[in-house]
Enzyme design. Structure first.
Site, short mmCIF file in Angstrom:
data_model
loop_
_atom_site.label_atom_id
_atom_site.label_comp_id
_atom_site.label_asym_id
_atom_site.label_seq_id
_atom_site.Cartn_x
_atom_site.Cartn_y
_atom_site.Cartn_z
N GLY A 185 25.62 1.74 -13.69
CA GLY A 185 26.26 1.00 -14.76
C GLY A 185 26.29 1.71 -16.12
N GLU A 228 34.20 9.58 -19.52
CA GLU A 228 34.45 8.21 -19.06
C GLU A 228 33.99 7.19 -20.10
OE1 GLU A 228 33.18 7.22 -15.07
OE2 GLU A 228 33.45 9.28 -14.38
N ASP A 259 46.07 -1.73 -7.95
CA ASP A 259 47.14 -2.32 -7.14
C ASP A 259 46.64 -2.44 -5.69
OD1 ASP A 259 47.31 0.20 -6.08
OD2 ASP A 259 49.38 0.59 -6.71
N HIS A 318 38.21 6.05 -12.45
CA HIS A 318 38.08 6.93 -11.29
C HIS A 318 37.69 8.33 -11.76
CE1 HIS A 318 38.71 8.36 -7.26
NE2 HIS A 318 39.34 9.39 -7.78
N ASP A 327 42.93 3.51 -5.38
CA ASP A 327 43.05 4.37 -6.57
C ASP A 327 44.50 4.77 -6.83
OD1 ASP A 327 40.22 4.34 -6.79
OD2 ASP A 327 40.06 5.96 -5.33
N ARG A 349 36.58 -8.87 4.30
CA ARG A 349 36.60 -8.68 2.83
C ARG A 349 36.99 -9.98 2.13
NH1 ARG A 349 35.05 -4.63 5.59
NH2 ARG A 349 34.24 -2.91 4.36
N ARG A 357 33.79 -0.97 -3.84
CA ARG A 357 34.45 -1.73 -2.77
C ARG A 357 35.94 -1.79 -3.05
NH1 ARG A 357 30.81 -2.56 1.41
NH2 ARG A 357 28.77 -2.97 0.49
#
Ligand code: GRF
Length: 266
Positions: free
Chosen positions: A15, A224, A191, A159, A195, A110, A136
């Protein structure tokens, strides 16, 4: 006082991106409050970061859910509003050639976990959902229930590679092993694929002789931590517009894709 957006976060691990977002919200660098932190992993270290800041945290134990589904497939009860055909037709995680039974088992199990996520984070309780090292894939079942307005996606992911290069779970590793001379990270809307969503922002940096996977990962993470809050702020300012772009291909045919336009500051 400026209106703040409510940001929910999903994590799986340490995190550090979550921390950067919390810090940016606390210093006022972004017009956002982190309103919950959820995880698929009860052992995620990042949950402690949420607690330390008095942010509500919860876990949907994916491993336990998936184990139960595997052990007794006959007993799997998908959520009542789950429509397998619809979710299967939309998903872009697996190619059309993939084994139908395996794809169906994947999507159904899922959805069981995702229904629990949705119970813990009712879609009207946040404005933006950020995936911050959430390991996930989310299926169309979940995505459609968060993105109720198709023209306004509101799930972001970070990513560790310059997409569309190196999707998957080890972006810095793949970049390094390929011998790339430039590495980077990408924030994009989520979406139905892996990725593959519209890109919001990217940061690139040079790979030097003597760099190791560790040094690349370290420099990448530092990028990031800046990029993610910047992209969240663009969202908070209402400056991210998704548009459908059509281009004629040189050899004939047309390519079509949804992309993000960053609108000028008002
Ligand atoms: C980051 O490299 C992120 O790009 C990737 O997973 C890692 C998470 O790191 N999706 P952290 O948990 O935020 O420290």
């Amino acid at each position: 006082m400026k209106k703040k957006i409510r940001v929910g976060a999903l994590i799986s691990g340490g995190g550090t991106n979550l921390q950067a977002i919390i810090d940016a919200s606390r210093t006022g660098a972004i017009d956002a409050d982190v309103v919950f932190v959820g995880s698929d992993n009860p052992a995620a270290k990042g949950l402690e970061r949420a607690r330390r800041h008095g942010i509500s945290d919860w876990v949907v134990d994916y491993a336990a859910v998936l184990r139960a589904c595997r052990q007794d497939p006959g007993k799997v009860r998908p959520p009542e509003d789950f429509q397998l055909e619809d979710v299967r037709a939309k998903q872009a995680i697996f190619p059309p050639s993939a084994d139908r039974n395996s794809v169906d088992a994947y999507l159904t199990s899922r959805a069981v976990a995702e229904a629990r996520l949705l119970r813990a984070m009712p879609p009207d309780s946040f404005d933006l959902l950020v995936l911050a090292g959430f390991m996930r894939n989310l299926t169309p079942y979940f995505i459609d229930r968060v993105n109720t307005d198709r023209t306004r996606p509101r799930i972001m992911n970070i990513h560790p590679a310059l997409l569309p290069a190196f999707p998957g779970t080890d972006g810095y590793g793949d970049t390094f092993r390929y011998g790339c001379k430039v590495a980077g990270c990408t924030v994009h809307f989520v979406d139905y694929g892996e990725d593959s969503g519209p890109i919001i922002g990217q940061r690139a940096f040079a790979v030097h002789e003597g760099d190791t996977l560790d040094s690349i990962r370290r420099r990448g993470l530092e990028q990031e931590w800046q990029l993610y809050p910047e992209c969240i702020q663009l969202f908070a300012e209402g400056r991210l517009k998704t548009v459908r772009m059509r281009h004629d291909r040189p050899g004939g045919g047309v390519s079509e894709r949804t992309v993000v336009q960053v609108m000028p500051k008002k």
